[in-house]
Design a protein around this motif. Structure first.
Motif, mmCIF file in Angstrom:
data_model
loop_
_atom_site.group_PDB
_atom_site.id
_atom_site.type_symbol
_atom_site.label_atom_id
_atom_site.label_comp_id
_atom_site.label_asym_id
_atom_site.label_seq_id
_atom_site.Cartn_x
_atom_site.Cartn_y
_atom_site.Cartn_z
ATOM 1 N N THR A 227 0.852 -1.189 0.000
ATOM 2 C CA THR A 227 0.000 0.000 0.000
ATOM 3 C C THR A 227 0.885 1.236 0.000
ATOM 4 O OG1 THR A 227 -1.768 -1.133 1.215
ATOM 5 C CG2 THR A 227 -1.778 1.275 1.265
ATOM 6 N N VAL A 228 0.588 2.173 -0.880
ATOM 7 C CA VAL A 228 1.354 3.420 -0.991
ATOM 8 C C VAL A 228 0.359 4.570 -1.113
ATOM 9 C CG1 VAL A 228 3.082 4.709 -2.323
ATOM 10 C CG2 VAL A 228 3.245 2.214 -2.141
ATOM 11 N N THR A 229 0.674 5.687 -0.473
ATOM 12 C CA THR A 229 -0.231 6.841 -0.537
ATOM 13 C C THR A 229 -0.184 7.485 -1.918
ATOM 14 O OG1 THR A 229 1.538 8.210 0.414
ATOM 15 C CG2 THR A 229 -0.099 7.330 1.931
ATOM 16 N N THR A 230 -1.337 8.043 -2.314
ATOM 17 C CA THR A 230 -1.485 8.586 -3.666
ATOM 18 C C THR A 230 -0.597 9.801 -3.928
ATOM 19 O OG1 THR A 230 -3.383 9.863 -2.862
ATOM 20 C CG2 THR A 230 -3.841 7.746 -3.925
ATOM 21 N N ASN A 231 -0.148 10.469 -2.866
ATOM 22 C CA ASN A 231 0.707 11.638 -3.103
ATOM 23 C C ASN A 231 2.077 11.237 -3.650
ATOM 24 O OD1 ASN A 231 1.748 10.484 -0.796
ATOM 25 N ND2 ASN A 231 1.642 12.341 0.470
ATOM 26 N N ALA A 232 2.343 9.917 -3.731
ATOM 27 C CA ALA A 232 3.618 9.455 -4.280
ATOM 28 C C ALA A 232 3.753 9.844 -5.745
ATOM 29 C CB ALA A 232 3.750 7.941 -4.121
ATOM 30 N N TYR A 233 2.612 9.989 -6.465
ATOM 31 C CA TYR A 233 2.688 10.341 -7.889
ATOM 32 C C TYR A 233 2.120 11.728 -8.159
ATOM 33 C CZ TYR A 233 -2.143 8.473 -7.849
ATOM 34 O OH TYR A 233 -3.455 8.208 -7.569
#
Length: 309
Positions: A227-233
């Protein structure tokens, strides 16, 4: 006058008696046999009393043959001891118990057997038990080598995929502010491809395991999904920097669990070990946990196919 004669008679009788006794001790009687001596000169008395000892006959050839087979069997017993210890976890317990049984039987033969045939029979029984364990250990080692080779192949493929993804350059930015790479790939797609290179997929969310904020967060709870937060992109530069590092960190948890059955390699410092492992996998930096030389040693052990120092 009478009294004087009586005294003389008593004195004469006593004198005659003493002379007779002296003569009796000094001169043996005619015809008497001298008493035998119990001890000859320089010979102890027990010499005459010891029973006759029969001559012991030793079969030298038989003795040497017995020595040869026992020495040979003793060596095999020692080798069986070493094999029993080194085969733990590699050969079946039933096979190892059979080896221990025959090893003990052979050891008893070395100590107690008095017949060449008995020693040889013990050696013949030990040999197949040794062979059975060796065969199972060899099969385990072959499978283990194949497993490590497959893991190395996958790691190399992941490295190549990572290198290919990193080599792409940013060419444009969409009207919505979402970064795109050459060929129309978005930053999100780029991070998805990074995760795929390590055998994982990304579950995008506003927060990861309860962590949210302006920084990029990640979370791994098992399986091939991270799981990774959407602010990564949120931007291409962020995707290639902070976002990519977080994705590889979480993928490091996945690879560690896949290899070792747990993510907690390194104990309480498992997150630090994951940061170090992520750097070995190609991350530009850690994700804030940091790592020391011991954490890196754990990471290198995992990368080499091990789970312990």
């Amino acid at each position: 006058m009478k009294l004087h004669v009586r005294k003389l008679s008593v004195l004469s009788i006593a004198t005659a008696l003493i002379a007779t006794l002296a003569l009796g001790f000094a001169t043996p009687s005619v015809g008497a046999v001298a008493a035998p001596s119990l001890r000859a000169d320089n010979v102890p008395t027990w010499w005459y009393q010891a029973p006759e000892v029969r001559e012991a006959k030793v079969d030298v050839e038989q003795m040497l043959a017995m020595m040869d087979v026992k020495v040979a069997l003793r060596i095999e017993v020692r080798l069986a001891d070493e094999l029993f210890a080194s085969s733990a976890g590699k050969a079946a317990e039933e096979t190892r118990r059979a080896l221990a049984k025959e090893r003990n039987r052979a050891h008893a033969a070395v100590l107690l057997a008095d017949d060449v045939a008995a020693v040889s029979a013990a050696a013949e029984q030990l040999a197949p038990a040794v062979t059975a364990v060796k065969d199972e250990v060899a099969a385990w080692e072959k499978a283990e080598a194949a497993r490590k080779a497959e893991e190395a192949r996958k790691a190399e493929e992941a490295r190549k995929a990572q290198a290919a993804a990193a080599s792409r350059t940013v060419t444009t930015t969409s009207a919505t502010g979402t970064a795109t790479a050459s060929g129309g790939q978005t930053a999100q797609q780029y991070l998805n491809s990074v995760a795929a290179g390590y055998g994982t997929s990304i579950n995008w969310a506003a927060s990861a395991c309860g962590h949210s904020g302006s920084w990029v967060s990640g979370c791994y709870t098992g399986g091939p999904t991270i799981t990774v937060t959407t602010n990564a992109y949120s931007s291409w530069s962020r995707a290639k920097g902070e976002g990519r590092n977080v994705v590889i960190h979480e993928a490091a948890h996945f690879l560690t669990r896949q290899q070792c059955g747990t993510i907690y390699v390194g104990g309480d410092r498992f997150e630090n070990v994951a940061d170090a492992y992520a750097v070995l996998l190609g991350a530009g930096a850690g994700t804030g946990y940091g790592y020391n030389s011991t954490d890196m040693a754990w990471a290198k052990a995992i990368a080499a196919g091990g789970c312990s120092l």
